[in-house]
Design an enzyme around this catalytic site. Structure first.
Site, mmCIF file in Angstrom:
data_model
loop_
_atom_site.group_PDB
_atom_site.id
_atom_site.type_symbol
_atom_site.label_atom_id
_atom_site.label_comp_id
_atom_site.label_asym_id
_atom_site.label_seq_id
_atom_site.Cartn_x
_atom_site.Cartn_y
_atom_site.Cartn_z
ATOM 1 N N PRO A 1 0.823 -1.193 0.000
ATOM 2 C CA PRO A 1 0.000 0.000 0.000
ATOM 3 C C PRO A 1 0.861 1.248 0.000
ATOM 4 C CG PRO A 1 -0.443 -1.409 1.893
ATOM 5 C CD PRO A 1 0.843 -1.813 1.329
ATOM 6 N N GLU A 2 0.524 2.158 -0.881
ATOM 7 C CA GLU A 2 1.170 3.464 -0.935
ATOM 8 C C GLU A 2 0.118 4.490 -0.523
ATOM 9 O OE1 GLU A 2 3.136 3.918 -4.728
ATOM 10 O OE2 GLU A 2 3.266 1.771 -4.991
ATOM 11 N N LYS B 1 2.714 6.755 4.723
ATOM 12 C CA LYS B 1 1.978 5.498 4.517
ATOM 13 C C LYS B 1 1.520 4.904 5.844
ATOM 14 C CE LYS B 1 4.943 4.820 0.537
ATOM 15 N NZ LYS B 1 6.171 4.157 0.044
ATOM 16 N N ARG C 1 14.665 -2.121 -7.059
ATOM 17 C CA ARG C 1 13.222 -2.264 -7.272
ATOM 18 C C ARG C 1 12.911 -2.316 -8.758
ATOM 19 N NH1 ARG C 1 11.036 0.928 -3.108
ATOM 20 N NH2 ARG C 1 9.269 -0.459 -3.344
#
Length: 284
Positions: free
Chosen positions: A2-3, A54, A274
């Site tokens: 989740p961002e 976040k 990433r």
DNA sequence: CCGGCATCCTGTGTGC
DNA sequence: TGCACACAGGATGCCG
């Protein structure tokens, strides 16, 4: 996982159902997932739910809060014993037909018989009892990335001019800009037609304006669509339903596919460890 | 101070 | 089918 858009969706929904309730019990099933003394929040009334970066923050009376970080695989599912449960996806680690499940780490009970289930497959996330916001390093976070009033162009210019790092790493840095994660970093750079590898201090004025606008626009669009449940589909709204913004993603996870703007092929590289996706043709 | 890498965990997908 | 390996949305800590 989740961002900002996903956490904001959860925050909004939790605020609606939890405000005014009292916590009647906390069951910690996995010790690592809960930091602090559960007894400290028992019996406390909830004033509201806010968000910083976040992190979801459930604020209670007497200045005590529960701070929650979902990290990669955390879920917060709210359910009352009587209500119909969401049950579309029956299999897999992120199905929430039956709760608690194998991955439920903490259960918080409320005085209306409601329960909040904190599920977390990889046990990276946490719930923490805090008395001051400095206990989650709140003052260190940069401006909220979806808020054009605090995330100003002047501020963006000043941080970009100071670093030679690739632009993607800067917008992912929570101390510089709060809330952007890997999906939306990729999507924002695509929208602004800027390569993720570009040196930050070399962006020109036009590009800087465009990137800031893109970040704000992409995040707020994703909030409208209640977040992205991509790939493993870990992210859920508090009902257990998926978000819908995965249907609007342009580059994230689309290596080898055609760019919808120019027909070029979407490339995948690794940046800062990433997955990084971009269109070779329309991003410069 | 910086960049780069390993680390906290568990599970899924891919290729041989 | 089995096995090894890559990969996964986050963030920190360690190393040189």
């Amino acid at each position: 996982m989740p961002e900002l858009p996903e956490v904001e969706t959860i925050r909004l929904q939790l605020n609606n159902v939890l405000k005014g309730l009292k916590i009647t019990g906390i069951e910690v099933l996995t010790k690592k997932s809960f930091l602090g003394d559960p007894g400290e929040v028992k019996g406390k009334k909830i004033i509201g739910v806010r968000r910083r970066a976040k992190i979801t923050i459930i604020e209670m009376e007497k200045g005590i809060s529960l701070a929650i970080h979902l990290k990669l695989t955390g879920q917060l599912i709210f359910r009352k014993g009587t209500e119909k449960k969401y049950c579309e996806q029956k299999d897999g680690p992120f199905a929430v037909c039956e709760l608690p499940n194998k991955f439920t780490r903490v259960i918080i009970s409320f005085n209306n018989r409601g329960r909040l289930y904190f599920n977390d497959l990889r046990i990276f996330g946490w719930i923490k009892v805090i008395n001051t916001s400095s206990e989650i390093g709140e003052e260190k976070f940069g401006p909220e990335a979806n808020d054009k009033k605090s995330f100003t162009l002047e501020y963006f210019n000043s941080i970009l001019s100071k670093t030679k790092k690739p632009i993607k790493l800067i917008i992912l840095d929570q101390e510089k800009l709060a809330g952007v994660g890997n999906i939306y970093a990729n999507e924002s750079l695509y929208s602004a037609e800027i390569l993720p590898t570009r040196q930050s201090s070399f962006l020109n004025d036009e590009e800087t304006v465009k990137l800031r606008d893109s970040i704000i626009k992409v995040l707020n669009e994703a909030i409208k669509h209640k977040g992205s449940s991509d790939r493993d589909e870990a992210y859920r709204q508090i009902s257990g339903e998926k978000g819908t913004h995965q249907n609007y993603l342009k580059v994230y996870g689309k290596a080898g596919q055609k760019c919808s703007k120019c027909g070029g092929i979407i490339k995948r590289i690794s940046l800062g460890g990433r997955g990084t996706f971009y269109c070779e043709k329309c991003q410069h």
